[in-house]
Motif scaffolding. Sequence first.
Motif, PDB file in Angstrom:
ATOM      1  N   HIS A 134       0.807  -1.194  -0.035  1.00  0.00           N
ATOM      2  CA  HIS A 134      -0.148   0.019   0.093  1.00  0.00           C
ATOM      3  C   HIS A 134       0.870   1.289   0.025  1.00  0.00           C
ATOM      4  O   HIS A 134       0.095   2.218   0.173  1.00  0.00           O
ATOM      5  N   ASP A 135       2.241   1.061  -0.082  1.00  0.00           N
ATOM      6  CA  ASP A 135       2.964   2.430  -0.295  1.00  0.00           C
ATOM      7  C   ASP A 135       2.741   2.948  -1.647  1.00  0.00           C
ATOM      8  O   ASP A 135       2.551   2.402  -2.761  1.00  0.00           O
ATOM      9  N   VAL A 136       3.056   4.334  -1.619  1.00  0.00           N
ATOM     10  CA  VAL A 136       2.838   5.029  -2.783  1.00  0.00           C
ATOM     11  C   VAL A 136       4.431   5.250  -3.417  1.00  0.00           C
ATOM     12  O   VAL A 136       5.231   5.463  -2.596  1.00  0.00           O
ATOM     13  N   LEU A 137       4.318   5.810  -4.545  1.00  0.00           N
ATOM     14  CA  LEU A 137       5.683   5.860  -5.266  1.00  0.00           C
ATOM     15  C   LEU A 137       6.161   7.505  -4.515  1.00  0.00           C
ATOM     16  O   LEU A 137       7.405   7.619  -4.253  1.00  0.00           O
ATOM     17  N   LEU A 138       5.179   8.235  -4.676  1.00  0.00           N
ATOM     18  CA  LEU A 138       5.627   9.639  -3.931  1.00  0.00           C
ATOM     19  C   LEU A 138       4.646  10.201  -3.022  1.00  0.00           C
ATOM     20  O   LEU A 138       3.428  10.067  -3.228  1.00  0.00           O
ATOM     21  N   SER A 139       5.217  10.278  -1.769  1.00  0.00           N
ATOM     22  CA  SER A 139       4.410  10.833  -0.615  1.00  0.00           C
ATOM     23  C   SER A 139       3.676  12.156  -1.022  1.00  0.00           C
ATOM     24  O   SER A 139       4.105  13.002  -1.937  1.00  0.00           O
ATOM     25  N   ASN A 140       2.624  12.456  -0.289  1.00  0.00           N
ATOM     26  CA  ASN A 140       1.979  13.862  -0.361  1.00  0.00           C
ATOM     27  C   ASN A 140       3.220  14.926  -0.195  1.00  0.00           C
ATOM     28  O   ASN A 140       3.076  16.086  -0.857  1.00  0.00           O
ATOM     29  N   ARG A 173       6.303  19.377  -2.505  1.00  0.00           N
ATOM     30  CA  ARG A 173       7.568  20.056  -2.069  1.00  0.00           C
ATOM     31  C   ARG A 173       7.822  21.316  -2.821  1.00  0.00           C
ATOM     32  O   ARG A 173       8.109  22.351  -2.273  1.00  0.00           O
ATOM     33  N   TRP A 174       7.797  21.301  -4.176  1.00  0.00           N
ATOM     34  CA  TRP A 174       8.339  22.544  -4.951  1.00  0.00           C
ATOM     35  C   TRP A 174       7.204  22.978  -5.503  1.00  0.00           C
ATOM     36  O   TRP A 174       7.301  23.972  -6.369  1.00  0.00           O
ATOM     37  N   GLN A 175       5.911  22.801  -5.324  1.00  0.00           N
ATOM     38  CA  GLN A 175       4.723  23.206  -6.025  1.00  0.00           C
ATOM     39  C   GLN A 175       4.478  24.590  -6.095  1.00  0.00           C
ATOM     40  O   GLN A 175       4.042  25.281  -6.840  1.00  0.00           O
ATOM     41  N   ASN A 176       4.817  25.407  -4.916  1.00  0.00           N
ATOM     42  CA  ASN A 176       4.706  26.789  -4.972  1.00  0.00           C
ATOM     43  C   ASN A 176       5.945  27.419  -5.595  1.00  0.00           C
ATOM     44  O   ASN A 176       5.802  28.971  -5.608  1.00  0.00           O
ATOM     45  N   ASP A 177       6.988  26.838  -5.901  1.00  0.00           N
ATOM     46  CA  ASP A 177       8.119  27.461  -6.525  1.00  0.00           C
ATOM     47  C   ASP A 177       7.840  27.914  -7.779  1.00  0.00           C
ATOM     48  O   ASP A 177       7.141  26.927  -8.700  1.00  0.00           O
ATOM     49  N   TRP A 195       9.849  28.330 -10.591  1.00  0.00           N
ATOM     50  CA  TRP A 195      10.376  27.607 -11.458  1.00  0.00           C
ATOM     51  C   TRP A 195      10.144  25.816 -11.773  1.00  0.00           C
ATOM     52  O   TRP A 195      10.583  25.402 -12.681  1.00  0.00           O
ATOM     53  N   TRP A 196       9.453  25.578 -10.771  1.00  0.00           N
ATOM     54  CA  TRP A 196       9.120  23.786 -10.731  1.00  0.00           C
ATOM     55  C   TRP A 196       8.156  23.406 -12.060  1.00  0.00           C
ATOM     56  O   TRP A 196       8.823  22.797 -12.688  1.00  0.00           O
ATOM     57  N   TRP A 197       6.988  23.788 -12.167  1.00  0.00           N
ATOM     58  CA  TRP A 197       6.211  23.471 -13.293  1.00  0.00           C
ATOM     59  C   TRP A 197       6.944  23.903 -14.741  1.00  0.00           C
ATOM     60  O   TRP A 197       6.923  22.971 -15.512  1.00  0.00           O
ATOM     61  N   PRO A 198       7.494  24.995 -15.146  1.00  0.00           N
ATOM     62  CA  PRO A 198       7.959  25.317 -16.369  1.00  0.00           C
ATOM     63  C   PRO A 198       9.187  24.252 -16.350  1.00  0.00           C
ATOM     64  O   PRO A 198       9.617  23.641 -17.543  1.00  0.00           O
ATOM     65  N   THR A 199      10.043  23.789 -15.260  1.00  0.00           N
ATOM     66  CA  THR A 199      11.131  22.990 -15.382  1.00  0.00           C
ATOM     67  C   THR A 199      10.519  21.310 -16.008  1.00  0.00           C
ATOM     68  O   THR A 199      11.230  20.711 -16.795  1.00  0.00           O
ATOM     69  N   VAL A 200       9.594  21.112 -15.237  1.00  0.00           N
ATOM     70  CA  VAL A 200       8.950  19.781 -15.331  1.00  0.00           C
ATOM     71  C   VAL A 200       8.288  19.611 -16.867  1.00  0.00           C
ATOM     72  O   VAL A 200       8.880  18.612 -17.299  1.00  0.00           O
TER      73      VAL A 200
END
Length: 192
Positions: A43-49, A54-58, A60-65
């Motif tokens: 029941h473990d997830v790949l990425l925890s909440n 973690r970088w959602q409010n930065d 640079w995060w979404w343009p970099t992704v």
Amino acid sequence: MLRTVNRVLIGIVGLVLLLLGGSVLAVGLGVRPPSWWIHDGRHDVLLSNAERTRWQNDGWWWPTVIAALAVVVLLALWWLTAVLRRRRLAEILVDTGDGEGALLRGRALEGVLAAEAGELDGVAHAHVHLTGRRTAPETRVQLLLEPHVDPGTALHYLTSEALMHARNSAGLESLPAEVRLKGVKHRAERVS
């Protein structure tokens, strides 16, 4: 060489994807993973909440992704077109007249055609490239001409001799050709 590199890379990528997918499937089906594995259990997830946000409010995060994913998609599309596109005709089907056919290597015909075209008067170098289908090949010929040669004469000899010999020897009804003529550039020499 390119074929070998391509096969090795496909094999490595396939093996990595098979191992990762198989291990995730095994953990999901209840197999206990080793202590160093990225999942702790079924029941473990790949990425925890916390890791996901973690970088959602930065800024640079979404343009970099998005840029990284776009580069990955473009590289995958480039690789796919490079794999699917055949640059050279590998073989030509020659009608032997007995109801069966023989295969003629494309590079052999290219080499013979380039050698015969290179022997024409005033041709410094000839390069031949076969394209099309194996039952209907086409040629791309590049001739490097000496300065004293009339391009029309060189083209006439190419079509009436080299291309005609290749067409007849391969038993083809037609052998369309795209011919590019280019003149040799000589360095200027001082005359005294």
